[in-house]
Each structure stands twice: as C-alpha cells, then as structure tokens.
Design a protein around this motif. Structure first.
Motif, PDB file in Angstrom:
ATOM      1  N   ILE A 163      34.978  33.617  38.982  1.00 30.14           N
ATOM      2  CA  ILE A 163      34.745  32.683  37.890  1.00 30.14           C
ATOM      3  C   ILE A 163      36.030  32.642  37.071  1.00 30.14           C
ATOM      4  CG2 ILE A 163      33.380  32.312  35.790  1.00 30.14           C
ATOM      5  CD1 ILE A 163      31.210  34.123  37.191  1.00 30.14           C
ATOM      6  N   ALA A 164      36.549  31.439  36.822  1.00 26.07           N
ATOM      7  CA  ALA A 164      37.859  31.387  36.165  1.00 26.07           C
ATOM      8  C   ALA A 164      37.955  30.238  35.180  1.00 26.07           C
ATOM      9  CB  ALA A 164      38.962  31.266  37.219  1.00 26.07           C
ATOM     10  N   ASN A 165      38.933  30.367  34.290  1.00 27.98           N
ATOM     11  CA  ASN A 165      39.180  29.290  33.334  1.00 27.98           C
ATOM     12  C   ASN A 165      40.339  28.416  33.789  1.00 27.98           C
ATOM     13  OD1 ASN A 165      41.513  30.662  32.783  1.00 27.98           O
ATOM     14  ND2 ASN A 165      41.068  31.055  30.605  1.00 27.98           N
ATOM     15  N   TYR A 166      40.727  28.557  35.063  1.00 24.74           N
ATOM     16  CA  TYR A 166      41.785  27.716  35.624  1.00 24.74           C
ATOM     17  C   TYR A 166      41.444  27.400  37.070  1.00 24.74           C
ATOM     18  CZ  TYR A 166      43.562  31.926  37.937  1.00 24.74           C
ATOM     19  OH  TYR A 166      43.684  33.035  38.733  1.00 24.74           O
ATOM     20  N   ASP A 167      42.279  26.550  37.653  1.00 25.96           N
ATOM     21  CA  ASP A 167      42.043  26.072  39.009  1.00 25.96           C
ATOM     22  C   ASP A 167      42.272  27.206  40.019  1.00 25.96           C
ATOM     23  OD1 ASP A 167      41.791  24.439  41.180  1.00 25.96           O
ATOM     24  OD2 ASP A 167      43.845  23.683  41.079  1.00 25.96           O
ATOM     25  N   ILE A 168      41.217  27.672  40.663  1.00 28.63           N
ATOM     26  CA  ILE A 168      41.367  28.762  41.635  1.00 28.63           C
ATOM     27  C   ILE A 168      41.027  28.264  43.040  1.00 28.63           C
ATOM     28  CG2 ILE A 168      40.957  30.677  40.044  1.00 28.63           C
ATOM     29  CD1 ILE A 168      38.020  30.663  41.208  1.00 28.63           C
ATOM     30  N   HIS A 169      41.402  29.057  44.022  1.00 29.57           N
ATOM     31  CA  HIS A 169      41.275  28.592  45.411  1.00 29.57           C
ATOM     32  C   HIS A 169      40.529  29.546  46.318  1.00 29.57           C
ATOM     33  CE1 HIS A 169      44.205  25.672  44.075  1.00 29.57           C
ATOM     34  NE2 HIS A 169      44.878  26.676  43.577  1.00 29.57           N
ATOM     35  N   THR A 170      40.317  30.767  45.850  1.00 30.07           N
ATOM     36  CA  THR A 170      39.623  31.736  46.718  1.00 30.07           C
ATOM     37  C   THR A 170      38.590  32.501  45.892  1.00 30.07           C
ATOM     38  OG1 THR A 170      41.010  33.656  46.242  1.00 30.07           O
ATOM     39  CG2 THR A 170      41.785  32.162  47.957  1.00 30.07           C
ATOM     40  N   PRO A 171      37.653  33.163  46.574  1.00 29.56           N
ATOM     41  CA  PRO A 171      36.669  33.977  45.855  1.00 29.56           C
ATOM     42  C   PRO A 171      37.228  35.317  45.385  1.00 29.56           C
ATOM     43  CG  PRO A 171      36.156  33.901  48.185  1.00 29.56           C
ATOM     44  CD  PRO A 171      37.386  33.090  48.010  1.00 29.56           C
ATOM     45  N   GLY A 172      38.532  35.496  45.455  1.00 35.40           N
ATOM     46  CA  GLY A 172      39.132  36.715  44.912  1.00 35.40           C
ATOM     47  C   GLY A 172      39.270  37.807  45.939  1.00 35.40           C
ATOM     48  N   ASP A 173      40.349  38.562  45.847  1.00 34.02           N
ATOM     49  CA  ASP A 173      40.590  39.637  46.811  1.00 34.02           C
ATOM     50  C   ASP A 173      39.716  40.849  46.513  1.00 34.02           C
ATOM     51  OD1 ASP A 173      42.469  37.830  47.498  1.00 34.02           O
ATOM     52  OD2 ASP A 173      44.213  39.103  47.161  1.00 34.02           O
ATOM     53  N   ALA A 174      39.702  41.269  45.241  1.00 31.99           N
ATOM     54  CA  ALA A 174      38.999  42.502  44.888  1.00 31.99           C
ATOM     55  C   ALA A 174      38.111  42.254  43.678  1.00 31.99           C
ATOM     56  CB  ALA A 174      40.017  43.597  44.566  1.00 31.99           C
ATOM     57  N   PRO A 175      36.865  42.737  43.722  1.00 34.25           N
ATOM     58  CA  PRO A 175      35.970  42.527  42.577  1.00 34.25           C
ATOM     59  C   PRO A 175      36.385  43.337  41.340  1.00 34.25           C
ATOM     60  CG  PRO A 175      34.752  43.359  44.497  1.00 34.25           C
ATOM     61  CD  PRO A 175      36.205  43.411  44.832  1.00 34.25           C
ATOM     62  N   ASP A 176      36.165  42.748  40.152  1.00 33.87           N
ATOM     63  CA  ASP A 176      36.292  43.473  38.881  1.00 33.87           C
ATOM     64  C   ASP A 176      35.000  44.200  38.580  1.00 33.87           C
ATOM     65  OD1 ASP A 176      38.899  42.249  37.852  1.00 33.87           O
ATOM     66  OD2 ASP A 176      37.684  40.458  38.252  1.00 33.87           O
ATOM     67  N   VAL A 177      33.908  43.612  39.075  1.00 32.20           N
ATOM     68  CA  VAL A 177      32.585  44.161  38.815  1.00 32.20           C
ATOM     69  C   VAL A 177      31.847  44.278  40.131  1.00 32.20           C
ATOM     70  CG1 VAL A 177      30.387  43.826  37.611  1.00 32.20           C
ATOM     71  CG2 VAL A 177      32.507  42.968  36.572  1.00 32.20           C
ATOM     72  N   LEU A 178      31.263  45.460  40.355  1.00 32.14           N
ATOM     73  CA  LEU A 178      30.422  45.625  41.544  1.00 32.14           C
ATOM     74  C   LEU A 178      29.045  46.080  41.095  1.00 32.14           C
ATOM     75  CD1 LEU A 178      29.890  45.958  44.621  1.00 32.14           C
ATOM     76  CD2 LEU A 178      30.811  48.272  44.429  1.00 32.14           C
ATOM     77  N   VAL A 179      28.027  45.334  41.509  1.00 35.36           N
ATOM     78  CA  VAL A 179      26.657  45.762  41.279  1.00 35.36           C
ATOM     79  C   VAL A 179      26.153  46.316  42.601  1.00 35.36           C
ATOM     80  CG1 VAL A 179      24.334  45.063  40.632  1.00 35.36           C
ATOM     81  CG2 VAL A 179      26.309  43.984  39.526  1.00 35.36           C
TER      82      VAL A 179
END
Lengths: 351, 627
Positions: free
Chosen positions: B81-97
């Motif tokens: 989730i971002a406040n700018y134009d992103i292109h991937t679901p991210g390499d590494a999570p900041d939060v893991l449930v």
C-alpha cells in the motif's frame, strides 16, 4: 429472409470435387444417400454443415456441396458442438468412422451423446483402419489378423450401439451401406430428431476388410440374418416371416412360428421406451445365433443441449436486461481521483 | 471514520504517536482454511478506496485443504500500500501476521529486520510447533528478537468476543482472521466501513455470520486502541494517481472483461470453450456469469474439445476463445494448427504456471513462450500478445481479439499466475475510447474464392455457414491458395507456407513501435515482457535515483515484434532481459536480431523482486559513470 425454400435436388448437393474413394467402397452409397436426403428436408442448402474428423469416411464434406469442415482426428464432435451452440439455426451432420469416433475420439463421442447436442452422427463402421492401410480397429473382431496384428488382435471390440445407449443417446439407429432405401429412411429419421442422432452404418471396405458384413448382406442370407426394427410392430424376420424374437426372463431368444407360437408371442418393438434396457439387449444381438437388428433402436424426446444453452442466455437477458459494457466495467467498489488528486468514492449506478 | 470504534478511549490514545509513511507491505499468513486471501482482499479494497496505490501477491497451495498446521498448508496474501505509483507487491513485508507456527516458519525469512510480527499465540502449542518443524517454541527462544513481536491470543479473544453469539463454536473460531484484520486496520489507520459493508452484503442471508465477523473485527481494532499494544500508528496517504474513475481488479477478471468488451466493440457474440485448469479457471467462472451479455460458455470434456468447440463457434461467426494454462496449451497444439490452416479467428489464453508437466499449478512462470511460438507441427506461425499486469490484461485481451479478427488467425494471449491472481487499481477507460473492432462477414458471391486474400492484411474472407451461394469446404489438408480446394501441389504448398508466415508478419504493420522509457540510446536497456513489468520498472526507477543511466522497454507483442525492436536493441551496448524462465525471449532475440542480449533468469514459481533486478543492474553498471 425468404420463407420460400427452392426445390432442391440431389445434384445441388454434389460438389465439383472428384470423389476419391477406392472403386467399390461402401462410402459411395452413403454419400449418395446423404445427397439424396438433404434436399428433401426443406432447408436451403446453405443451412447444412457437414463436419468430419480423419479417415476415409471423413473426406465426405468435400463431396457434399454445402458448408463443410474436414477437421482433425476424432475431434468433429467438439467442432460440431461449438458450431451448433453458436449457430442453432444450422443443421449439422458429422461423418466419422470406427477409428475416428471410437478410438481417438471416443471421449468426444460419448460426451456429445450424453449432452444431447442437436447434431446427426453418421458412424461409418467398416471394422478396419482403411486410410492408414489396414490395421485392426476398435470394432474389429477378436483374433483379426491385420498388418498390425499378424497373430490376431487381442482387443475386445466396442459395440457402437451399446456404447451410444450407455452414453444416454436419445436417438440410436443402425443401417447398412447397401440397404439403400433403409439407409435413406434412417437418415430422414435422424434429420428430424432434435437431440443427438447416432446412426451406425455397416460399411464394406472392399480393400482391407472385404465381406465383413456378408454374413448378413449376401442376397441369399439377407432375409434370414436381418431383423428390421419397426416401431409398434412385432419383431418378426426371415424370408417367410416365420421367425421372431421373444423375451424369456432376461434373455432374448429366437422362436420359430408353429406349434402354437406366432408373431403374437414376439416382442412388439417400442423405440420410444423410456427405459433403454430392451434397446440395449437388442444392441447385443449378434450372429450366428441371432439376426442382426437394423433400424431405430431408440428415439426418445429430451431437451436438446443447444436449445437449453440458448434459453439460459435468453432468460438471463430477460431477467437482468441486456448487459451494458459500461455497467460491466464500472462495477464493484469504485473511487474517483479528481484533477486535484482528491479521492472520493463513487456509486456504481451513477458512474 | 463512521464506525464507533474507539471514542471512549480518546484520552488514552494521546500517548500513541501517529507516523506518516510512504508505503507499507503487509503479509497475512495462515492455514489455507484461515481465510487469508479474503482478509488480504479486504485490506486491499479498503486501501483502494482511500486512494492508495496497491499491488497484491496471493500465494496459496495447490491443495484445497492441505493438512491443517503444516508447512504445505500455508496460504498467504501480501499487499503493498503506497502513497505513490508502485509496480510490485514489495520484496519484503514490514508487517507479518502469522496465524500459526507453520505460517511463521514459512514467512519469517522474508520479514524485514525490526518488522512488525503479530502472532496468534493460541496456535503455538506443542502439536502445532511439531507440525511446523519447530523443536523449541520460537516465541520463547529469542529467535524473534530482531523483530517487534506482538503476541496476541487471537482465538481466545475471538471466542470471548462471541460468547453470546448464536453461532456454533467452529463458526465462531472462523472469525479470528477478522480480529487480525481489525488490528491491522487500527495500526494503519484504515476505516472499517468498507469491510462492514462487504460483510453485510456477502452474508445478507446469514446475518449472524456478518454480525459476528463485524464484532470480531471491531474487537481487534479496539484491542489495539485500549491496550496500547502499539506505541506507533501509521498513516499511508492517498497516492497521486492520474485523475479518473478506478476499481481494484484481478488479472483474470480484467482479461474476462476485456473479452466481453471486444465482443461488444466487434458486434460478435462471445463464445468461450474451456476446460477447468489452474490458474485459468477464473476466466471460465467470470464469463459464465455474463450470460446477459450474450456470452456462451461451454465447459468441455477436455482441453482438445475446448479449443475445437471454439474453432467450431468461430466458423459459425462468434468471437471464439479458449482459456487454459501450459499443460492445456500442449494438448491444444494440433487444433491450433487446424485453426492456422483454416484461417479462422481464435484467441487462446494461456495463463502460465510453473512447468514442465503438472509442475507448480498455483505458482507463476513465463516458460511457455517458446511453446506458444513453436509448439506445433509444421510451419505454424501464430501471433503472440502478452499482458503485463492485472489491469493491463484488459487491454491485452482486446488487442488479441483485434489481431484475430482483423487477420483471420488464431492468437495466443500470454498471462501468468502472478497477473491472474494479483490485483491493482484499474483506471477505467471510457467506452468510446476503446478500439472499434466492427467488421462485416463476407457475403458477396461474385468471383468468390475462400482463400482470396485482403491485399493489405492477407486475411481471407470470413464467410459463415448460412450465407447463400457461398457454400465451400475448409479443413486441415493443404489448400489451393485461391479456391481453398485440397491441393497436394508442391509449389502451391510452399506458397501457402509463405503466405501464412507473411500474414502473421504483417500484423507488425498495425502495432505501435516499442517505446523506450529513458534515453533512446545508451549503455543499458532492460527489456521485458509480461508480469516482470512491475519489478523491472521499480528497479530501473531506483537505479536512476541512485544515479545510474538505465533505459527500459516492455513488449506487448512477442510475435511479430514491433518493427523498431531491432533498432532499439542496436542502440544499447547491453540489453538485459529478465524472465521467469531460462531465457526464452533472449533466445528468440538472439536468433532474430543477432544481438548478444544478457539473459537474467529466475524460475522459482515466484515473481522477481525489485531488488533482484536492481542488483543485476548494479552488477552490470557498477564499473561505469555513476553521477
């Protein structure tokens, strides 16, 4: 569109292509019967489509001057189903052989039969692979010596009629290439059937399996070896009409008339019976103890698949109104980003 | 916020600091029965409506319900989730449930150092620890010291919240994912009302279920508020996306809608003949709901019947499609040859998955390019179009249909599991801006010949059965180049081989040049196709921020290539081609352009990380001119 159908003749259904079957092949007679029957069906010729797979029989579309599609091995039922679903207005015929329909295309055959798609299937059964030059086929008798079975084939053959009945076919019939009148009448019956119509046609391959059906088609044997099924009539056969078929327990048996036995003791044939058991027993009748039945084994009314598919679409259009592309795209949770970057939610109905 | 979540604790809330962040990557991981996909989907929808840019990555097992608590049974959903134009679901999570030990074990290695880890302590019992292969409870052995761990008894809290619910205890326990979702909503300052609305609609006929889930979600939210478990809350502001109306969309859905759009814009009824196969089945599911759009769907008995039914429908005048994945494409090969021979329009969708054979059904890969290109007998050219992101699958589907009907040719449309099940915000097009695909069937009997071609496109006329006076036969045997009659003539065969190839080559006349993002010539071009778009774009953007001069281009058309591709390749000293295969595009580029492109492979059933490609760029450019 004009409702007048011009009078058509056999000639209208003969294409300009040179027919290239071996001289003496049973396919000629079947082609001729088809070309004779199609103009009698009251449809303009552009409404007919003949679809085939691969094999000698599958060359037939090239010779019938309608729309035609010579497809790939065993797959004609798939093409025919797609075409009939897309175009229920067309009358679709499949020409196939014992290898095409029962070996490589076996699954497609049973599937089209169980669905009851409105397609007519002509199974040219010559009990041999002709186009590949003489290997045993899925309807060859056990012990058949061919190029690929020099010590005799070990495969138990399919019984096409029993397979069709077992698949839930709503119209199942058998005819013979050289029984010209009977073949034409059977094609007529198939043409009138709403669901899938399946006709097994005994067809002589005079090159690789000559006389495969002579046991019943030879002039002197024909009357004694052939049982003509006629709806509502007792099962009587023989040159002198002196024999018949009756049901004893769970077996069919041949009775000779006399000694108090007559046609009245025979089964009365009911092609429309809801229960296919007797038709299945009839399909199993085989020489030398029993005559070979030809004619319509089963003809029952059931909803045709293509009609049901069309109805489902019509019902949905009626219930929900014709779909609008705008609604399809602008559906679900929508939000709007303004020129200033402001984000607001949007009601799909006003988008 | 419309939900009365935390009014009563207004005073206590003051000690919590709210921090604005540009982006966050959150992963929910649990058993395949824990509702992780649904939970992630809700966070995605809620964030979409806040105007965030988003990208998602579901990761689920091929088994429907692998044994509970085991590693193979873990299902995960990652959203960025971002406040700018992103292109991937991210390499590494900041939060893991992590809903259980197996989920923790499988995802922990990806979690960022000092990342937030929420664990359901109720599941960390000896039996589950053993199932996940833990000798010692990781919550007790300091192995998690490098993370901010929040131990929450999710199951206990859920049961307590629902003490007076009419649901049975099993159904109550199923609500625990909403406790976790409520916590994440609090942590990232998300409103609850989107999910409340969704639950009320989804369970309109089971109000008790809706109510229970809503209560548990609010309990999770309030738990964070009351306990002050977290010292910091985060906010991710809206992204500055281009003005327009948006929805969140998954790749298979966008592709399906694109097919319906092509049907509407061409005036041809849509026919889909398909056989269920992961990860393409959702196309069949989607389209089977669109009967009021006149869509016919036929669930065939197998892949071969599926494509054959589509060819039959196309012959009858429908816009015909079959959708499958790699193993299915293999089965369709012979029928594809037939479609090439009879020159009928057809779209074959291949949602690629890990291969060969059954391979990795639920994982992504791009290893069917050469199958699409060459996987048939004889000289059998087929145009290939590829989708590069979930929303892009809409445009790719329309383009595949355009080529098919304009050139009278089967077209293969390549998507993949990552695109199919991933989602992103989709800026909706205006209907009138969509391509006009209208056409007329040929009905003119004057001098009609079935294989006489359009001079420009080399397309043969589309004559549908039922057209008076134009009766003719088609089939898989070689055709005379004009009459379409069977021809075994040597020179005619060679002529037809060339004509079929030339027809496909001429598709290049109607496709745009490939555009280079960045300098038009230079040292390094990163060239991609398909779902690597996001990772490549992200990596190139970061490389530029770090002062490297890197250009980027992405291919929609893989056969034929855009006409300028050779020039573009020639304008760079190095061309890097990242692919989720062993270099299939690289192979074709080398063969066609004699350019020594650098293939960069990742074949793990997982998309590239941005960092994978960034590191490769740095490796290649490390020695040169960094500003």
């Amino acid at each position: 569109m004009s409702t007048e159908t011009p009078t058509l003749t056999k000639k209208d259904f003969q294409s300009d292509q040179e027919v290239r079957w071996c001289p003496g092949c049973g396919d000629y007679a079947i082609l001729s019967a088809l070309q004779t029957v199609l103009p009698q069906l009251g449809l303009p010729k552009e409404k007919f489509v003949v679809i085939s797979g691969i094999g000698c029989s599958s060359r037939i579309p090239y010779y019938v001057d309608t729309y035609g599609f010579h497809s790939i091995h065993g797959r004609a039922p798939g093409l025919a189903t797609g075409l009939k679903l897309a175009r229920p207005d067309l009358q679709v015929w499949i020409a196939t052989g014992d290898g095409d329909a029962m070996s490589i295309g076996g699954n497609h055959l049973i599937q089209i039969l169980r669905r009851n798609v409105g397609v007519k299937i002509l199974l040219f059964n010559n009990r041999i692979y002709g186009l590949t030059k003489g290997q045993y086929s899925p309807t060859s008798e056990i012990g058949k010596r061919t190029k690929s079975s020099p010590y005799g084939s070990l495969d138990n053959p399919f019984n096409p009629l029993a397979l069709a009945l077992g698949s839930g076919a709503t119209f199942v019939a058998r005819s013979v290439d050289i029984y010209l009148k009977h073949l034409r009448e059977t094609l007529h019956r198939a043409a009138e059937h709403e669901g899938t119509a399946f006709i097994e046609i005994y067809q002589n391959c005079n090159i690789f399996n000559d006389h495969a059906f002579s046991y019943m088609t030879a002039k002197d044997l024909r009357d004694d070896q052939t049982l003509y099924l006629e709806h509502g009539e007792p099962l009587v056969f023989g040159k002198e009409k002196d024999r018949g078929i009756r049901l004893v327990g769970t077996e069919l048996e041949v009775v000779r008339f006399g000694d108090g036995l007559s046609a009245e003791d025979c089964l009365t044939w009911d092609e429309a019976a809801a229960n296919p058991t007797l038709a299945f027993m009839m399909a199993q009748m085989a020489p030398p103890e029993m005559p070979t039945p030809i004619g319509v084994l089963r003809a029952v009314e059931a909803p045709a698949y293509h009609q049901q598919v069309v109805e489902q679409i019509e019902d949905e259009v009626e219930a929900r109104g014709p779909g609008r592309l705008q609604d399809l795209l602008y559906s679900g949770e929508l939000w709007k980003v303004g020129e200033d970057g402001a984000v607001s939610t949007v009601d799909p109905h006003t988008a | 916020m419309s939900i009365e979540a935390s009014e009563s604790t207004e005073t206590r809330k003051k000690s919590v600091v709210t921090e604005r962040v540009a982006e966050v990557v959150i992963r929910f991981a649990g058993d395949s029965g824990d509702g992780m996909q649904l939970t992630g989907g809700q966070l995605t929808n809620t964030s979409a409506l806040l105007g965030n840019d988003l990208a998602t990555l579901p990761d689920f097992p091929a088994e429907i319900r692998a044994p509970a608590g085991t590693l193979p049974g873990v299902s995960a959903f990652q959203v960025r989730i971002a406040n700018y134009d992103i292109h991937t679901p991210g390499d590494a999570p900041d939060v893991l449930v992590a809903m259980n030990p197996a989920a923790l074990k499988k995802s922990l290695e990806d979690l960022k150092a000092n990342g937030i880890l929420i664990v359901n302590t109720d599941e960390f019992k000896a039996r589950n620890l053993k199932k996940a292969g833990y000798e010692v409870n990781p919550l007790e052995d300091h192995s998690l010291d490098g993370y901010r761990v929040y131990q929450v008894g999710l199951s206990t809290m859920t049961r307590r919240t629902l003490e007076d619910s009419p649901l049975d205890s099993r159904s109550r326990d199923r609500c625990k994912n909403f406790f976790a979702l409520g916590m994440v909503y609090w942590l990232y300052s998300r409103p609850l009302d989107t999910t409340v609305r969704w639950l009320e609609t989804k369970f309109a006929k089971k109000p008790d279920v809706a109510r229970a889930n809503i209560r548990v979600m609010k309990a999770g939210y309030n738990y964070c508020d009351i306990t002050q478990a977290f010292q910091t809350r985060y906010e991710v502001e809206a992204a500055h996306l281009p003005a327009g109306t948006y929805r969140n969309v998954m790749g298979n859905a966008a592709l399906s809608i694109g097919l319906v759009a092509a049907s509407r814009r061409s005036g041809l009824p849509l026919f889909l003949g398909s056989y269920p196969i992961t990860p393409a089945s959702d196309i069949l599911h989607e389209l089977s709901r669109f009967k009021h759009f006149g869509v016919t769907t036929f669930q065939a008995e197998d892949e071969i019947a599926a494509i054959c039914s589509a060819i039959g429908a196309s012959y009858g005048g429908a816009l015909a499609v079959t959708a499958t994945s790699g193993p299915g494409l293999a089965l369709k090969a012979e029928a594809l040859g037939l479609a090439v021979m009879v020159e009928l329009p057809l779209v074959v969708v291949n949602v690629q998955r890990g291969g060969p054979s059954t391979g990795l059904p639920t994982k992504t890969e791009q290893a069917d390019l050469l199958q699409a290109m060459f996987g048939r007998n004889g000289e059998c050219p087929i145009p290939i179009v590829s989708a590069s992101s979930p929303a892009d699958a809409f445009d790719a589907a329309m383009e595949a249909c355009r080529i098919a009907i304009r050139y009278m040719v089967p077209v293969i449309l390549l998507s993949d599991g990552y695109i199919a099940n991933g989602s992103e915000p989709w800026r909706l097009p205006e209907i009138e801006d969509l391509p006009d695909l209208r056409l007329d069937f040929h009905t003119d009997g004057e001098d009609f010949m079935p294989y006489q071609r359009d001079e420009k496109t080399l397309a043969r006329p589309w004559v549908v059965p039922g057209t008076p006076g134009l009766e003719h036969r088609v089939g898989g045997l070689e055709k005379d180049h004009l009459t379409g009659d069977v021809s075994y003539e040597a020179e005619n065969h060679e002529k037809m081989i060339h004509l079929r190839a030339e027809k496909v080559a001429r598709v290049a006349d109607s496709i745009p040049d490939v555009e280079v993002d960045g300098d038009a010539r230079g040292d390094l071009l990163v060239l991609g196709w398909g779902s690597t778009l996001g990772a490549i774009t992200g990596a190139v953007n970061v490389a530029r921020q770090e002062g490297l001069r890197v250009s980027r281009a992405h291919l929609r058309h893989l056969n034929p290539f855009p006409k300028n591709l050779g020039d573009v390749l020639g304008a760079f000293d190095k061309v890097l081609v990242p692919e989720m295969n062993l270099g299939q595009l690289a192979f074709i580029l080398r063969a066609k352009y004699l350019v020594d492109v650098i293939s960069f492979s990742k074949v793990q059933g997982k998309p590239f990380f941005r960092s994978d490609i960034l590191n490769k760029i740095k490796e290649l450019e490390g020695g040169i001119d960094v500003h």
